[in-house]
Design a protein around this motif. Structure first.
Motif, mmCIF file in Angstrom:
data_model
loop_
_atom_site.group_PDB
_atom_site.id
_atom_site.type_symbol
_atom_site.label_atom_id
_atom_site.label_comp_id
_atom_site.label_asym_id
_atom_site.label_seq_id
_atom_site.Cartn_x
_atom_site.Cartn_y
_atom_site.Cartn_z
ATOM 1 N N LEU A 1 0.835 -1.199 0.000
ATOM 2 C CA LEU A 1 0.000 0.000 0.000
ATOM 3 C C LEU A 1 0.869 1.249 0.000
ATOM 4 C CD1 LEU A 1 -2.664 -1.166 2.630
ATOM 5 C CD2 LEU A 1 -3.110 -0.758 0.204
ATOM 6 N N ASN A 2 1.914 1.213 0.793
ATOM 7 C CA ASN A 2 2.830 2.350 0.868
ATOM 8 C C ASN A 2 3.526 2.582 -0.469
ATOM 9 O OD1 ASN A 2 4.482 4.390 2.296
ATOM 10 N ND2 ASN A 2 6.145 2.941 1.945
ATOM 11 N N LYS A 3 3.979 1.504 -1.112
ATOM 12 C CA LYS A 3 4.651 1.630 -2.412
ATOM 13 C C LYS A 3 3.750 2.297 -3.447
ATOM 14 C CE LYS A 3 7.747 -2.409 -2.300
ATOM 15 N NZ LYS A 3 7.993 -3.742 -2.939
ATOM 16 N N ALA A 4 2.453 1.968 -3.394
ATOM 17 C CA ALA A 4 1.513 2.491 -4.379
ATOM 18 C C ALA A 4 0.986 3.873 -4.010
ATOM 19 C CB ALA A 4 0.348 1.522 -4.546
ATOM 20 N N GLY A 5 1.363 4.360 -2.846
ATOM 21 C CA GLY A 5 0.904 5.677 -2.421
ATOM 22 C C GLY A 5 -0.541 5.687 -1.954
ATOM 23 N N VAL A 6 -1.033 4.546 -1.479
ATOM 24 C CA VAL A 6 -2.416 4.446 -1.005
ATOM 25 C C VAL A 6 -2.489 4.915 0.444
ATOM 26 C CG1 VAL A 6 -4.325 2.874 -0.533
ATOM 27 C CG2 VAL A 6 -2.879 2.519 -2.545
ATOM 28 N N ALA A 7 -3.461 5.752 0.737
ATOM 29 C CA ALA A 7 -3.656 6.215 2.105
ATOM 30 C C ALA A 7 -4.065 5.031 2.979
ATOM 31 C CB ALA A 7 -4.737 7.301 2.149
ATOM 32 N N ALA A 8 -3.265 4.736 3.996
ATOM 33 C CA ALA A 8 -3.548 3.580 4.833
ATOM 34 C C ALA A 8 -3.276 3.902 6.293
ATOM 35 C CB ALA A 8 -2.702 2.387 4.397
ATOM 36 N N GLU A 9 -4.076 3.328 7.151
ATOM 37 C CA GLU A 9 -3.845 3.406 8.590
ATOM 38 C C GLU A 9 -3.613 1.983 9.073
ATOM 39 O OE1 GLU A 9 -5.886 5.144 12.660
ATOM 40 O OE2 GLU A 9 -5.939 6.237 10.769
ATOM 41 N N VAL A 10 -2.506 1.782 9.778
ATOM 42 C CA VAL A 10 -2.095 0.436 10.163
ATOM 43 C C VAL A 10 -1.852 0.386 11.669
ATOM 44 C CG1 VAL A 10 -0.407 -1.399 9.774
ATOM 45 C CG2 VAL A 10 -1.005 0.158 7.901
ATOM 46 N N HIS A 11 -2.444 -0.627 12.310
ATOM 47 C CA HIS A 11 -2.272 -0.801 13.755
ATOM 48 C C HIS A 11 -1.849 -2.232 14.053
ATOM 49 C CE1 HIS A 11 -4.214 3.040 14.971
ATOM 50 N NE2 HIS A 11 -4.894 2.865 13.840
ATOM 51 N N PHE A 12 -0.750 -2.371 14.794
ATOM 52 C CA PHE A 12 -0.298 -3.671 15.268
ATOM 53 C C PHE A 12 -0.288 -3.660 16.795
ATOM 54 C CE2 PHE A 12 2.241 -3.615 11.152
ATOM 55 C CZ PHE A 12 1.308 -4.391 10.477
ATOM 56 N N PHE A 13 -0.778 -4.740 17.375
ATOM 57 C CA PHE A 13 -0.803 -4.861 18.829
ATOM 58 C C PHE A 13 -0.033 -6.109 19.239
ATOM 59 C CE2 PHE A 13 -4.287 -2.114 17.840
ATOM 60 C CZ PHE A 13 -4.419 -1.264 18.933
ATOM 61 N N ALA A 14 0.586 -6.047 20.425
ATOM 62 C CA ALA A 14 1.385 -7.176 20.885
ATOM 63 C C ALA A 14 0.538 -8.413 21.114
ATOM 64 C CB ALA A 14 2.125 -6.803 22.171
ATOM 65 N N LYS A 15 -0.651 -8.236 21.703
ATOM 66 C CA LYS A 15 -1.493 -9.367 22.047
ATOM 67 C C LYS A 15 -2.917 -9.181 21.533
ATOM 68 C CE LYS A 15 1.102 -10.486 26.254
ATOM 69 N NZ LYS A 15 1.023 -10.694 27.728
ATOM 70 N N GLY A 16 -3.579 -10.301 21.369
ATOM 71 C CA GLY A 16 -4.957 -10.271 20.875
ATOM 72 C C GLY A 16 -5.351 -11.568 20.215
ATOM 73 N N GLY A 17 -4.334 -12.285 19.715
ATOM 74 C CA GLY A 17 -4.629 -13.558 19.077
ATOM 75 C C GLY A 17 -5.359 -13.406 17.760
ATOM 76 N N HIS A 18 -6.285 -14.310 17.525
ATOM 77 C CA HIS A 18 -6.994 -14.365 16.238
ATOM 78 C C HIS A 18 -8.491 -14.495 16.481
ATOM 79 C CE1 HIS A 18 -7.114 -15.115 11.891
ATOM 80 N NE2 HIS A 18 -8.034 -16.027 12.136
ATOM 81 N N ALA A 19 -9.260 -14.008 15.549
ATOM 82 C CA ALA A 19 -10.721 -14.166 15.573
ATOM 83 C C ALA A 19 -11.346 -13.622 16.847
ATOM 84 C CB ALA A 19 -11.101 -15.639 15.373
ATOM 85 N N PHE A 20 -10.894 -12.456 17.272
ATOM 86 C CA PHE A 20 -11.441 -11.876 18.499
ATOM 87 C C PHE A 20 -12.705 -11.061 18.251
ATOM 88 C CE2 PHE A 20 -7.633 -9.620 17.024
ATOM 89 C CZ PHE A 20 -8.164 -8.401 16.618
ATOM 90 N N GLY A 21 -12.900 -10.603 17.013
ATOM 91 C CA GLY A 21 -14.101 -9.819 16.718
ATOM 92 C C GLY A 21 -14.261 -8.677 17.695
#
Length: 305
Positions: A260-280
């Motif tokens: 997304l960054n390479k293409a110049g697309v406006a993006a908001e990205v969030h990474f968290f240490a914990k949370g696992g998968h399928a938490f909804g």
């Protein structure tokens, strides 16, 4: 003879009722409608009827199996109508659908914010590549039926903009896990994956904004999936994932963010240490639970809310 006929008919209708009860139905007052007007493109023989079970994990969740007739269910906004809509792609590894955990519960949140929610029940299994427990192998179908259903639904919602009191330029998508991959596909594949069936298919299937939570299928052996070609036409995108996701590695989001960054697309990205998968919306023990408020602020920032 009369008694025998009566018994046969009784058994037939009981069986029919059970079959219908086994298929997923929305809450009273909501109506699911078929997304295809007639023949379903690339339909496959129905091996087993659709069924619903309560699956373990995450406090229990409603799992839909063997969807052969894709549908959409429209949930109108509560209170002020923002004239925006979000189509929800539940996850389930393209084998099943997590229809409440990553579907109806998401719609409850969206509609409470004045957003029309459209829940897609797309074809599974086999709508995209998936892990088959029987052969202990990954199946790669030649026809992307889940993508067909997703593209069609975006076009359908856009065609109903006036009827649903929507701005046709405020129609977005949100997906979880496998549904997050559908978000990436619809955000970057604008050529129809099926032959046109009616006038609706003249409309664009490109979403105006995209939200992908813990997406899968984007990172293949540490390399970005080459079938996804990000360009400047890719819509503004919101990405979120937990670093300790045990199902879909974090590279699914980091590699997509890089593209997304390479293409110049406006993006908001969030990474968290914990949370696992399928938490909804059910995660409460870690900071990642704040993701709905982050999405809302992002939607305001890009002019959707």
């Amino acid at each position: 003879m009369t008694i025998r006929i009566f018994l046969v008919l009784t058994i037939f209708f009981i069986g029919l009722a059970q079959t219908r009860a086994d298929s997923w139905q929305p809450t009273p007052g909501q109506v699911q409608t078929a997304i295809w007007p007639a023949a379903i493109p690339d339909a496959t023989p129905v091996k087993q009827p659709e069924s619903v079970i309560v699956a373990a994990g995450h406090g229990g969740w409603m799992q839909i199996n063997d969807v052969s007739t894709p549908t959409m269910t429209v949930y109108p906004p509560k209170g002020k109508n923002t004239e925006s809509a979000v189509i929800v792609f539940p996850g389930g590894g393209f084998r099943v659908l997590a229809i409440d955990l990553e579907g109806t519960e998401i719609c409850d949140w969206l509609t409470s914010r004045g957003i029309t929610c459209v829940l897609l029940k797309y074809r599974v299994p086999g709508g995209n590549d998936y892990w088959d427990e029987k052969c202990q192998c990954r199946i790669y179908p030649k026809i992307p039926r889940a993508l067909q259903d997703a593209q069609r639904t975006i076009k359908l919602v856009r065609s109903k903009a006036k009827e649903l009191a929507l701005n046709p330029q405020k129609i977005g998508v949100i997906g979880f896990s496998a549904g997050g991959y559908l978000v990436a596909q619809t955000s970057n594949i604008f050529t129809s994956a099926y032959s046109p069936v009616d006038a609706v298919d003249k409309l664009s299937s490109r979403p105006d904004f995209a939200i992908a939570l813990y997406p899968g299928h984007l990172c293949r052996a540490g390399v970005f999936n080459t079938s996804i070609r990000v360009t400047k036409e890719t819509p503004p995108t919101f990405l979120l994932q937990a670093w300790n996701d045990p199902v879909d590695p974090i590279c699914n989001s980091t590699l997509y963010a890089r593209e997304l960054n390479k293409a110049g697309v406006a993006a908001e990205v969030h990474f968290f240490a914990k949370g696992g998968h399928a938490f909804g919306l059910r995660e409460t023990d870690h900071p990642i639970a704040a993701w709905p408020s982050l999405v809302e602020r992002w939607l305001k920032e890009i002019g959707i809310l």
